[in-house]
Enzyme design. Structure first.
Site, PDB file in Angstrom:
ATOM      1  N   ASP A 486       0.693  -0.778  -0.153  1.00 58.86           N
ATOM      2  CA  ASP A 486      -0.231  -0.032   0.050  1.00 58.86           C
ATOM      3  C   ASP A 486       0.889   0.961  -0.450  1.00 58.86           C
ATOM      4  O   ASP A 486       0.771   2.650  -0.221  1.00 58.86           O
ATOM      5  CB  ASP A 486      -1.064   0.182   0.915  1.00 58.86           C
ATOM      6  CG  ASP A 486      -2.601  -0.597   0.917  1.00 58.86           C
ATOM      7  OD1 ASP A 486      -2.699  -0.415   0.256  1.00 58.86           O
ATOM      8  OD2 ASP A 486      -2.929  -1.087   2.206  1.00 58.86           O
TER       9      ASP A 486
HETATM   10  C1  GLC Z   1      -1.381  -3.985   5.355  1.00 57.06           C
HETATM   11  C2  GLC Z   1      -2.684  -4.069   4.546  1.00 57.06           C
HETATM   12  C3  GLC Z   1      -2.519  -5.178   3.838  1.00 57.06           C
HETATM   13  C4  GLC Z   1      -0.830  -4.093   2.465  1.00 57.06           C
HETATM   14  C5  GLC Z   1       0.140  -4.831   3.272  1.00 57.06           C
HETATM   15  C6  GLC Z   1       1.060  -4.089   3.261  1.00 57.06           C
HETATM   16  O1  GLC Z   1      -1.468  -5.353   6.201  1.00 57.06           O
HETATM   17  O2  GLC Z   1      -3.622  -4.651   5.494  1.00 57.06           O
HETATM   18  O3  GLC Z   1      -4.191  -4.855   2.423  1.00 57.06           O
HETATM   19  O4  GLC Z   1      -0.934  -5.703   1.636  1.00 57.06           O
HETATM   20  O5  GLC Z   1      -0.190  -3.514   4.836  1.00 57.06           O
HETATM   21  O6  GLC Z   1       1.324  -2.716   1.944  1.00 57.06           O
HETATM   22  C1  GLC Z   2      -0.952   2.102   6.109  1.00 56.91           C
HETATM   23  C2  GLC Z   2       0.253   1.380   6.339  1.00 56.91           C
HETATM   24  C3  GLC Z   2       0.112   0.094   5.557  1.00 56.91           C
HETATM   25  C4  GLC Z   2      -1.813  -0.164   5.070  1.00 56.91           C
HETATM   26  C5  GLC Z   2      -1.701   0.911   4.993  1.00 56.91           C
HETATM   27  C6  GLC Z   2      -3.578   0.913   5.241  1.00 56.91           C
HETATM   28  O1  GLC Z   2      -0.229   2.747   4.803  1.00 56.91           O
HETATM   29  O2  GLC Z   2       1.485   1.464   6.432  1.00 56.91           O
HETATM   30  O3  GLC Z   2       0.609  -0.887   6.295  1.00 56.91           O
HETATM   31  O4  GLC Z   2      -1.598  -1.395   4.363  1.00 56.91           O
HETATM   32  O5  GLC Z   2      -1.858   2.067   6.431  1.00 56.91           O
HETATM   33  O6  GLC Z   2      -4.336   1.654   4.286  1.00 56.91           O
END
Ligand code: GLC
Ligand code: GLC
Length: 824
Positions: A486
C-alpha cells in the site's frame, strides 16, 4: 524472558505476570457480538461493526490503555480493596494468571487469602458476554466482602463518541429495573437497540453515572464508591453512563460463591420498542429470558461447554504431529485461531486498529480466506459472493467496503491494481478445498447494482481482463495507486502533510508498472486455467464481450507474462520491484537505497516464474544473502533513509519500520513457499521458524507482542528496536503462514482433483502425521522419511493397499481412510 507459558492440552496461553510488555489480548465472540479482552480484562465490545455499534468505551494511546471489565473486591473489615485482574488498582497479587483460550479468557488471582477468578466468554449464537466470577475464602476466618463491577458505555458511534462532546454530554440515558442496568442512549429516536449490564445477585447498590462512581478528579484505580464501600445508586442524565453493581458477600473459611455478570446487546422490533407502547420505557419482554438464562450457573456452564465443543470441531479440520513443537502448536491451535479472527474482524478492531477506520479490505479479506476456508467452507462461500459484489464492471474493485452495508467505500475508491486477482486466488482456494463448482454459477452484481448480475465466473474473467487492459510501456501491469504494498505510491504525489499518499495528486494514466502484480497475474491466470479446464458445459455465455475462455488461453497469458517478467523485470540477480512514473527502476542494484524488495522474489518464485531458467533460484539466493535477519526477512534493503516523494508513503516511515524495510511477516511465507517449491525443506522451515510466534516466545521482552499469534511486522535491521513486533492479530500473515506450513512444508495440499501429498521437510525429520477433513472424509495421513530426504514421494498406500502417485482422490460418501506415504 517469558511472561507465561503455553498449555497445549487446554489450548491456552497462560500469562503469569500481569505487566506484559503490551496488553496481550484475545477475542471473544464468533458471529455478531465481538469483544476484545486483554490479560488484565481491558478492552471493549461491539455488535457487528466496531465503529457504528460500539457497546463499551476504550481509550487507546494513553498509558496503560483505559476501558475494560472492571472488578474490585473490597474487604469490608479492613477497607482494603483490589482488582483481581490487576487493572485498574494494580494492587499486589499472588498467583495471578490469565488463561487466553479459544473464544474465552479466564483471569484470576489471590489477595489477602481471597481467591477471585473470572471466566469471560460469549455463548454461541448470543449477543452478550458472560463473566463468571468465583470468589473463594482461603482464610481460616470468615470474610465479609463487597464486590464492585463496572463498565463504561460507549454512545454507539465510536467516532462520534470520542469527538462530539457538546451533544453527547447531554444525550446519555439509562434505566435501572430490578437490579439491572439498561443503557438506552438515542433509543428515544432512531435506535431500537440497547445495551444492558446484569447480575445474578440482588445488588446492594448500583451506579450509572461515572462521576458519582469515581468521585471528582479520580480515575478507575481509586473510585470513591469502592473506597467508601457503598454505591450511590446514581442515575445518568447525560455525561458518561456506566453500569456498576455492588454485591455483598460473606464467606465462611473454604467457602466459595459464584456471581455472574452479563454485558449484552439487544434489538427490539421496530413496532415493539416500548412497554407500555405509549411510554418511553424499554420493552424488556425479549431480553429478560436471555438474562434469566445466562445468569443461571448451570446454563452458563452448558454454554461454555458448547463453545469448547465448537472449537474442537473447527480445529478438527486439520491437526498435525511433527517433530517440532512450534509447528504443532501454531498449526493445531493458534494459527488456525488467528485465521478465524482475521476472517471475522478483518482489519477493523484490535489494539492497533481503532475500530473506527477502514472497513473490510478487498485484498485483505480475500487473502484471509486462504487460511480459513477449511474451517467453515459455507461462510467462506458467502464471503466470496459478498466480495465479488463490490467488484466494478471493469473487473477492478473497491479497495474497501463497509461490513454493515456491503457497499464499496467511495473515499478510497478503486485503482489498487492488484485487488481483483486476490478474488481469483480466493475462489481457487475454495474450489480446491470443497470441489463445489456451483459457486461459479452464482449470479452476482457489480458495485452492488441491481441488474448488473453475471455468474461469478465472469467476475473472475473480468479480473484477468482488468490487468490486460492496463499494461504499461514494458508490457507489465500498471500499478495504479498501489499494489500489495500500500505504501509504494508511484503515481500519486502528496505534497501537504497529512494528505493521503494513495489518493492525493493521483495521476490517472500514470505509467508506473509493478512486477509484483505481474507475478500475481501469472498465479491468477494459472488458477483460471485450472478452473477453465474443469468447466466444460457448466457456464453459459451470458455476455458476448465475455465469452468463456478455454484453459489454453489462460496458460498462454501466464506464459507470456512470465516471459515479460524474465525479460523486462529481471535486474541481474533478482526481480525488479517496479518501474516508477518516469520509467525509472525501483528495487534495482542501480538504486541507491531500496535495491531489493522481497515481494516480487517470493511471489514470482512461488508462482513458478523462473523455475526453469534458474532465475527463481538466483532471486531466492539474493533474498537469503541480502534480506535475511535473525528475526525474519526484511521487506527491502537498504531501507530508505530519506523521504522520497516519488515513492510515496514507503519512505515516510523511519528506516526499519513497516514497509520501509521492516520484517513484514505477511510476505515471509511467500519466500517459504518459494523455497519449498524448489525443494529446500531446511531453508523453508528455517524461514518459517524465524517469525513463528511460539518460537519467539523466549524473546518476549524484545518481541513485546503476544507470543501466541502473529504480528504484521517486526522491526527490521536498520531500526534501533530490531526484533520488536507491532500490529498483532489482524494481518494477512495468519492466512499465508498457515498455507505455507500446511500446504507447502508439510505439503498436504488441496488441488482441484484431490488432496496432493508432496511434503518438503528438513531431511532430519523422520516423518510426521496429519489428520485432515477433506470433502466429507476423514483422512489420517502418515508420512515416513526413512532415507532422510526433503522431498519426493516414492510410495503411497491407502488403507493398506498400494496406490498410484501422490494424489488422494476424494471418495464420495464420507468415512475414514488411512494413508501412508514414504519419501525417498
Ligand atoms: C497492510 C494492509 C494490506 C497491505 C499491507 C502491505 O497489512 O492491510 O492490505 O497489503 O499492509 O502494505
Ligand atoms: C498504511 C500502512 C499499511 C496499510 C495501510 C492501510 O499505509 O503502512 O501497512 O496497509 O496504511 O491503508
Amino acid at each position: 524472558m517469558r511472561f507465561g507459558h503455553f498449555d497445549d492440552a487446554r489450548r491456552e496461553y497462560v500469562i503469569t505476570q500481569p505487566d506484559t510488555p503490551l496488553p496481550w489480548m484475545n477475542y471473544l465472540g464468533s458471529e455478531d457480538y465481538f469483544a476484545l479482552i486483554t490479560n488484565t480484562a481491558g478492552g471493549y465490545a461491539f455488535y457487528r461493526d466496531a465503529r457504528l455499534r460500539r457497546i463499551t468505551r476504550y481509550r487507546y494511546n494513553v498509558p496503560g490503555h483505559h476501558g475494560g471489565r472492571y472488578l474490585y473486591v473490597r474487604d469490608d473489615e479492613s477497607a482494603d480493596y483490589w482488582s483481581p485482574g490487576w487493572q485498574p488498582t494494580q494492587s499486589p497479587l499472588e498467583n495471578y494468571s490469565c488463561r487466553h483460550g479459544l473464544g474465552y479468557t479466564i483471569i484470576g488471582s489471590t489477595h489477602a487469602g481471597i481467591r477471585a477468578e473470572t471466566r469471560y466468554f460469549v455463548p454461541l449464537g448470543e449477543n452478550l458476554e458472560v463473566w463468571q466470577t468465583t470468589i473463594t475464602n482461603q482464610r481460616s476466618t470468615p470474610a465479609k466482602l463487597s464486590i464492585f463491577s463496572a463498565v463504561e458505555f460507549c454512545l454507539w458511534d465510536a467516532w462520534d463518541d470520542a469527538t462530539n462532546f457538546q451533544r453527547n454530554f447531554s444525550t446519555g440515558e439509562v434505566e435501572v429495573e430490578e437490579g439491572m442496568v439498561y443503557h438506552k442512549t438515542e433509543y428515544r429516536e432512531r435506535r431500537r437497540h440497547f445495551a444492558y449490564f446484569a447480575c445474578s445477585e440482588k445488588p446492594a447498590g448500583f451506579d450509572t453515572q461515572r462521576e458519582d462512581f469515581l468521585g471528582a478528579y479520580r480515575g478507575w484505580e481509586r473510585p470513591s464508591v469502592v473506597e467508601q464501600g457503598h454505591s450511590c445508586d446514581s442515575i445518568a442524565y447525560g455525561w458518561q453512563p456506566i453500569g456498576s453493581f455492588h454485591i455483598r458477600v460473606t464467606l465462611e473459611p473454604g467457602e466459595e460463591k459464584q456471581i455472574i455478570f452479563l454485558l449484552g446487546y439487544f434489538e427490539n422490533p421496530r413496532d415493539g420498542k416500548y412497554d407500555p407502547p405509549d411510554s418511553q420505557t424499554i420493552n424488556k419482554h425479549g431480553v429478560k429470558p436471555v438474562i434469566a438464562k445466562f445468569t443461571d450457573r448451570t446454563q452458563a456452564d452448558t454454554a461454555f461447554e458448547a463453545l469448547r465443543a465448537y472449537w474442537d470441531e473447527l480445529l478438527g479440520a486439520l491437526q498435525v504431529e511433527t517433530p517440532n513443537e512450534h509447528v504443532d502448536r501454531m498449526v493445531n491451535i493458534w494459527n488456525a485461531y488467528q485465521c478465524m479472527a482475521t476472517f471475522n474482524i478483518s482489519r477493523s478492531a484490535s489494539l492497533f486498529e481503532s475500530g473506527i477506520g477502514r472497513g473490510l479490505g478487498f485484498r485483505d479479506s480475500n487473502q484471509d480466506l486462504l487460511g480459513f476456508v477449511q474451517m467453515v467452507p459455507t461462510r467462506a462461500r458467502q464471503r466470496i459472493l459478498n466480495l465479488a459484489a463490490t467488484q466494478l464492471p471493469s473487473g477492478g474493485a473497491y479497495h474497501q467496503f463497509q461490513p454493515l452495508t456491503g457497499l464499496g467505500n467511495h473515499d478510497i475508491g478503486s485503482n489498487f491494481n492488484d485487488d481483483p486477482h486476490w478474488l481469483v486466488l480466493a475462489v481457487g482456494a475454495y474450489l480446491r478445498e470443497t470441489g463445489d463448482f456451483s459457486i461459479l454459477d452464482e449470479c452476482i452484481p457489480y458495485d452492488n447494482h441491481l441488474g448488473s448480475e453475471t455468474p461469478l465466473y465472469e467476475h473472475l474473467q473480468r479480473a484477468v481482463q482488468y490487468t490486460l487492459d492496463r499494461l504499461g510501456p514494458h508490457g507489465l501491469p500498471l500499478i495504479g495507486r498501489a499494489d500489495w504494498n500500500d505504501c509504494l505510491n508511484l503515481n500519486s504525489h502528496a505534497e501537504t502533510p497529512g494528505e493521503s499518499f494513495q489518493t492525493a495528486g493521483y495521476k490517472e494514466g500514470g505509467i508506473a508498472e509493478s512486477i509484483f502484480i505481474a507475478g500475481l497475474f501469472v498465479a491468477s491466470a494459472r488458477e483460471m486455467a485450472q478452473i477453465a479446464a474443469r468447466l466444460t458445459g457448466r457456464i453459459q455465455e451470458t455476455n458476448a464481450e465475455f465469452e468463456v475462455k478455454q484453459a489454453g488461453y489462460y496458460l498462454q497469458l501466464a506464459d507470456q507474462m512470465s516471459d515479460t517478467i524474465c525479460r523486462e523485470g529481471w535486474d541481474g540477480e533478482w526481480f525488479l520491484r517496479a518501474y516508477d512514473g518516469a520509467g525509472r527502476k525501483v528495487g534495482s542494484s542501480e538504486c541507491e537505497e531500496g535495491k531489493i524488495y522481497v515481494e516480487p522474489q517470493g511471489f514470482c518464485a512461488m508462482a513458478g516464474i523462473g523455475l526453469d531458467n534458474g532465475l527463481a533460484r538466483q532471486a531466492m539466493d539474493s533474498v537469503r544473502s541480502r534480506l535475511l535477519t535473525e528475526h525474519g526477512l526484511a521487506l527491502l534493503q537498504p531501507a530508505y533513509s530519506k523521504y522520497d516523494p516519488n515513492l510515496g508513503e514507503i519512505s515516510s516511515y523511519p528506516p526499519g519500520y513497516k514497509e520501509n524495510g521492516g520484517i513484514f511477516c505477511h510476505n515471509n511465507p511467500w519466500a517459504i513457499i518459494a523455497e519449498a517449491r524448489m525443494g529446500n525443506g531446511e531453508g523453508a522451515l528455517d524461514y518459517y521458524l524465524r517469525i513463528n510466534p511460539s518460537k519467539r516466545e523466549a524473546l518476549s521482552e524484545l518481541h513485546r507482542c503476544e507470543p501466541y499469534i502473529y504480528a504484521q511486522m517486526i522491526a527490521g535491521p536498520e531500526a534501533p528496536t530490531h526484533g520488536e513486533a507491532k500490529n498483532s492479530w489482524l494481518t494477512g500473515t495468519a492466512a499465508w503462514n498457515y498455507v505455507a506450513i500446511t500446504q507447502w512444508i508439510l505439503g498436504i495440499r488441496p488441488e482441484y482433483d484431490g488432496l496432493r501429498i508432496d511434503p518438503c521437510i528438513p531431511p532430519q525429520w523422520n516423518g510426521f502425521s496429519m489428520r485432515r477433513r477433506f470433502r466429507g472424509e476423514r483422512l489420517e495421513i502418515t508420512v515416513h522419511n526413512p532415507e532422510g530426504v526433503s522431498r519426493g514421494v516414492v510410495r503411497m498406500s491407502i488403507d493398506g493397499t498400494e496406490a498410484e502417485g501422490n494424489l488422494i482422490v476424494p471418495r464420495p460418501g464420507g468415512g475414514e481412510r488411512k494413508i501412508e506415504v514414504w519419501l525417498g
